[in-house]
Design a protein around this motif. Structure first.
Motif, short mmCIF file in Angstrom:
data_model
loop_
_atom_site.label_atom_id
_atom_site.label_comp_id
_atom_site.label_asym_id
_atom_site.label_seq_id
_atom_site.Cartn_x
_atom_site.Cartn_y
_atom_site.Cartn_z
N VAL A 95 0.83 -1.20 0.00
CA VAL A 95 0.00 0.00 0.00
C VAL A 95 0.86 1.25 0.00
O VAL A 95 2.03 1.22 0.41
CB VAL A 95 -0.94 0.04 1.22
CG1 VAL A 95 -1.90 -1.13 1.22
CG2 VAL A 95 -0.14 0.07 2.52
N ALA A 96 0.26 2.35 -0.45
CA ALA A 96 0.90 3.67 -0.39
C ALA A 96 0.39 4.40 0.85
O ALA A 96 -0.56 3.97 1.51
CB ALA A 96 0.56 4.46 -1.65
N ALA A 97 1.00 5.53 1.16
CA ALA A 97 0.61 6.31 2.32
C ALA A 97 -0.86 6.72 2.25
O ALA A 97 -1.59 6.66 3.24
CB ALA A 97 1.50 7.54 2.45
N LYS A 98 -1.31 7.13 1.05
CA LYS A 98 -2.71 7.57 0.92
C LYS A 98 -3.68 6.43 1.19
O LYS A 98 -4.78 6.65 1.70
CB LYS A 98 -2.96 8.16 -0.46
CG LYS A 98 -2.84 7.18 -1.62
CD LYS A 98 -3.20 7.84 -2.94
CE LYS A 98 -3.12 6.85 -4.11
NZ LYS A 98 -3.49 7.51 -5.39
N ASN A 99 -3.28 5.18 0.89
CA ASN A 99 -4.13 4.04 1.19
C ASN A 99 -4.27 3.86 2.70
O ASN A 99 -5.36 3.58 3.21
CB ASN A 99 -3.56 2.76 0.58
CG ASN A 99 -3.45 2.82 -0.93
OD1 ASN A 99 -2.40 2.50 -1.48
ND2 ASN A 99 -4.50 3.25 -1.61
N ALA A 154 1.92 8.67 6.04
CA ALA A 154 0.52 8.53 6.46
C ALA A 154 0.29 9.17 7.82
O ALA A 154 -0.73 9.83 8.05
CB ALA A 154 0.14 7.04 6.51
N ALA A 155 1.25 9.00 8.72
CA ALA A 155 1.14 9.62 10.04
C ALA A 155 1.10 11.14 9.93
O ALA A 155 0.31 11.81 10.60
CB ALA A 155 2.31 9.17 10.92
N ALA A 156 1.95 11.70 9.05
CA ALA A 156 1.97 13.14 8.88
C ALA A 156 0.64 13.65 8.34
O ALA A 156 0.12 14.69 8.80
CB ALA A 156 3.10 13.52 7.92
#
Length: 366
Positions: free
Chosen positions: A153-157, A199-201
């Motif tokens: 997965v990517a961060a946006k996922n 994702a956290a950011a």
């Protein structure tokens, strides 16, 4: 319940057969008033089973389908028979709007593939995620996702999974602002992959969402009850889930062996039986049954193939709660809020008191 209170049940799915499925539906009807069912499968067999469940007679319709998806059938094969199998027809009833949700105990891969093809994903969702409640030491279960639908997965996922998981927690456990954390190898801001840190950011920068982002959580804290939603990719999530299930069985078997090792141990078991029964109930997967494919234009719930009557009823009850909470619409709303926050960040507008370059500025690296 919503205006549409019909739930389509794949009556032929599951390892324990039609009778267990029907008993679970009947139990769910007793526990959740107002529910009605579209029972999909072999009509003569279902009609015969209905004779032993009079509470369903006025609250169920039978949709005859003779074919069934096999437990070992490949998703690519099952998709080609979607219109002629009980699983595929149950999902199609959601697509048609005749049912508000579908529940099946059948082949997980086939169910996921059919659901995604028939219902498609919500606007703003790149990939649906498989989410399920797991037992904890806290007051509530913890919702964990993804549990195997997406291995990479990517961060946006991950951000989308967090939004969807929080919506699910609010619907299932009546939480106003669920605590959400990302599964990581440490709690420090610099730990983990770039996708996890990004994702956290993004979650820290987003404001106005009905959730509380608490940062990172490690694997040894999954069952502590510190958070309400744990987010990860499907590779890590599936391993964590299977490890937790295996550990629960290990503890149960170890206790059984210990209590049967001697006469004194057997006496000790009798004395401590109320406590061991409470433990057994808490770890029983049937009490926490019902994984949902979040992010689709409709609700599809996967029950364990080996679920008991209680497990089937629990999965159906979870579907009913999601219908009542209008989960699909609320996920779309929260995703819009995330998109708006990200748009502000891209334009350099402040969110939550931070400069919006997509990263928090609390003196720590994301």
């Amino acid at each position: 319940m919503s205006e549409n209170s019909w739930i389509a049940v794949d009556a032929m799915g599951g390892d324990k057969g039609l009778e267990v499925m029907m008993a679970g539906v009947a139990q769910a009807r007793r526990r959740f008033e107002g529910m009605r069912f579209l029972l999909v499968g072999d009509e003569p067999a279902i009609r015969d089973s209905l004779k032993t469940h009079p509470n369903l007679t006025a609250n169920a319709e039978v949709v005859h389908v003779a074919d069934v998806v096999g437990s070992a059938e490949k998703p690519s094969q099952a998709i080609r028979r979607a219109k002629t199998t009980s699983m595929g027809v149950a999902i199609d009833l959601v697509k048609q709007g005749r049912a508000a949700a579908a529940v099946s105990s059948g082949n997980t891969g086939a169910l996921m593939a059919m659901a995604k093809l028939a219902l498609r994903t919500l606007p703003g969702i790149d990939r649906p995620a498989l989410a399920a409640p797991l037992p904890t030491l806290g007051a509530n279960d913890v919702i964990m996702l993804d549990l195997g639908a997406n291995t990479e997965v990517a961060a946006k996922n991950l951000v989308q999974f967090a939004v969807m998981g929080a919506c699910y927690a609010r619907a299932l456990m009546d939480l106003e602002r669920p605590r959400v954390a990302l599964l990581n190898i440490g709690t420090e801001d610099q730990k983990g992959t770039e996708e996890i840190r990004d994702a956290a950011a993004a979650l820290k920068a987003a404001t106005g969402l009905p959730l509380v982002f608490t940062g990172f959580v490690e694997g040894d804290r999954l069952a502590r009850g510190d958070v309400d939603v744990i987010v990860c990719d499907g590779f890590a999530g599936n391993i964590a889930l299977k490890t937790a299930e295996g550990t629960a069985r290990f503890v149960a078997d170890l206790l059984k062996r210990a209590f049967s090792s001697s006469v004194r141990s057997k006496i000790g078991f009798l004395i401590s039986r109320p406590a061991t029964e409470l433990l057994r109930h808490h770890l029983d997967p049937n009490v926490h049954n019902g994984a949902v494919f979040l992010g689709l234009n409709g609700i599809v719930v996967k029950s364990h193939g080996g679920a008991t009557e209680l497990g089937v009823a629990t999965a159906i009850g979870n579907a009913a709660k999601m219908v009542r909470a209008d989960l699909t619409r609320k996920i779309a709303q929260d995703l819009s809020a995330i998109d708006a926050a990200n748009g502000q960040a891209a334009n350099g507008h402040p969110t939550n008191g931070h400069p919006t370059n997509g990263h928090p500025t609390n003196g720590q690296a994301a």
